[in-house]
Design an enzyme around this catalytic site. Sequence first.
Site, short mmCIF file in Angstrom:
data_model
loop_
_atom_site.label_atom_id
_atom_site.label_comp_id
_atom_site.label_asym_id
_atom_site.label_seq_id
_atom_site.Cartn_x
_atom_site.Cartn_y
_atom_site.Cartn_z
N ARG A 187 -0.17 4.65 2.99
CA ARG A 187 -0.10 4.35 4.42
C ARG A 187 0.11 5.54 5.35
NH1 ARG A 187 4.29 -0.25 4.66
NH2 ARG A 187 4.64 0.05 2.43
N GLU B 233 -5.39 3.04 -10.39
CA GLU B 233 -6.05 1.74 -10.15
C GLU B 233 -7.21 1.56 -11.12
OE1 GLU B 233 -6.43 2.71 -5.68
OE2 GLU B 233 -6.27 0.53 -5.76
N CYS C 32 0.82 -1.22 0.00
CA CYS C 32 0.00 0.00 0.00
C CYS C 32 0.85 1.26 0.00
CB CYS C 32 -0.92 0.01 1.22
SG CYS C 32 -1.93 1.49 1.33
N1 ARG Z 1 -6.93 -1.97 -6.79
C1 ARG Z 1 -8.22 -2.28 -6.25
C2 ARG Z 1 -9.30 -1.78 -7.20
O1 ARG Z 1 -8.97 -1.22 -8.20
C3 ARG Z 1 -8.43 -1.64 -4.90
C4 ARG Z 1 -7.40 -1.97 -3.85
C5 ARG Z 1 -7.39 -1.00 -2.69
N2 ARG Z 1 -7.12 0.34 -3.15
C6 ARG Z 1 -7.14 1.43 -2.38
N3 ARG Z 1 -6.91 2.57 -2.95
N4 ARG Z 1 -7.38 1.36 -1.10
O2 ARG Z 1 -10.48 -1.90 -6.97
#
Ligand code: ARG
Length: 350
Positions: free
Chosen positions: A75, A232, A72
């Site tokens: 953090r 992401e 992560c």
């Molecule tokens: N990578 C995952 C997604 O795209 C989420 C993982 C947690 N990500 C976060 N920013 N807390 O759904």
Amino acid sequence: MTALLNAANLLEADTLREASDFLQRYQQETGQPDPTRLEDLRREMTHTGKFELSFGELEWAARVAWRNSTRCVGRLYWPALEVRDLRHVTAAQEVFGHLRQHLHDAQNGGQLRPIISVFGAGVEILSPQLLRYADDPANAELCRVLEQLGWQAQGERFELLPVAIRGAGQAPQLFDLQPEEVLEVPIQHPEFPALAELGLKWHALPLVSDLSLDACGMRFAAPFNGWYMQTEIAARNLADQGRYNVLPDVARALGLATRHERSLWRDRALLELNIAVLFSFEQAGVKIVDHHTAAQHFVRFEEKEAQAGREVRGRWSWLIPPLSPATTPIWERQYNDEEERPNFARCPYH
Ligand code: ARG
């Protein structure tokens, strides 16, 4: 038989050591030495094999599990994690009720708050995240499980899947979220209106439910959320060839010629999609972080941890962003990737 007994004794000794290590570190770090509590732990673990954490211990465990999450990059905010003690909740219907409340409070009208809900022994959440789409190829396996439990796809784009929960001693059950309780963001670009016509969207909240909280020799089903970094969504969920694979559509919306790889149309489409996701979340008033800011925050986290005399461990391949990784300070750093507890662990049933 003797070998089995010995193995069981060994396991107990391990759990006892893990548990007293946990308690000692908690007491050290919070500056509250309490030899009696350590004695209680030893006695209870030896006699009953169990030990109940106080709320303060549980809260610390969950926050430090985040601090110890080597994958992560976000953090820095670990001390702000809100911990919900739901260890008395073990029935699926009630678990779902609390997850709904968690979703509502964490979405907080777009000003996302990091929350973790810690459930009682025997609870299993089969869905890897609370919010998952049926047409995302990453969820093909999950869809098969849900079908066996009686779910049927409507065949829509970005169709929200029901949540599968197994209460303690119960068979798995499915629960539906209402569309109006789920905050989603339609994707639009500040300069290319054609991008909005692709009808892309993503949910505001990443609420991870396939990791359990591993602390003091125990494991708790403990779904948690933070907030998204745009890569992401834009550089993985929507862009990966094995996920939504939208870069060819995005390129067309941008009017890019896609015939030759060396025109780098994929990279241009990828960059504009990242800009679009950041812009769309901002427009919708939903918290999101870009990868440059996140990397700066991570450097600050490292500095703070150094001041506290602690080592920051990390998995470099997860900490670098999938877009322009070498432009961030993380690129040239190195990390010890050994895992420490408390932490989040893959649930045994996943
Ligand atoms: N990578 C995952 C997604 O795209 C989420 C993982 C947690 N990500 C976060 N920013 N807390 O759904």
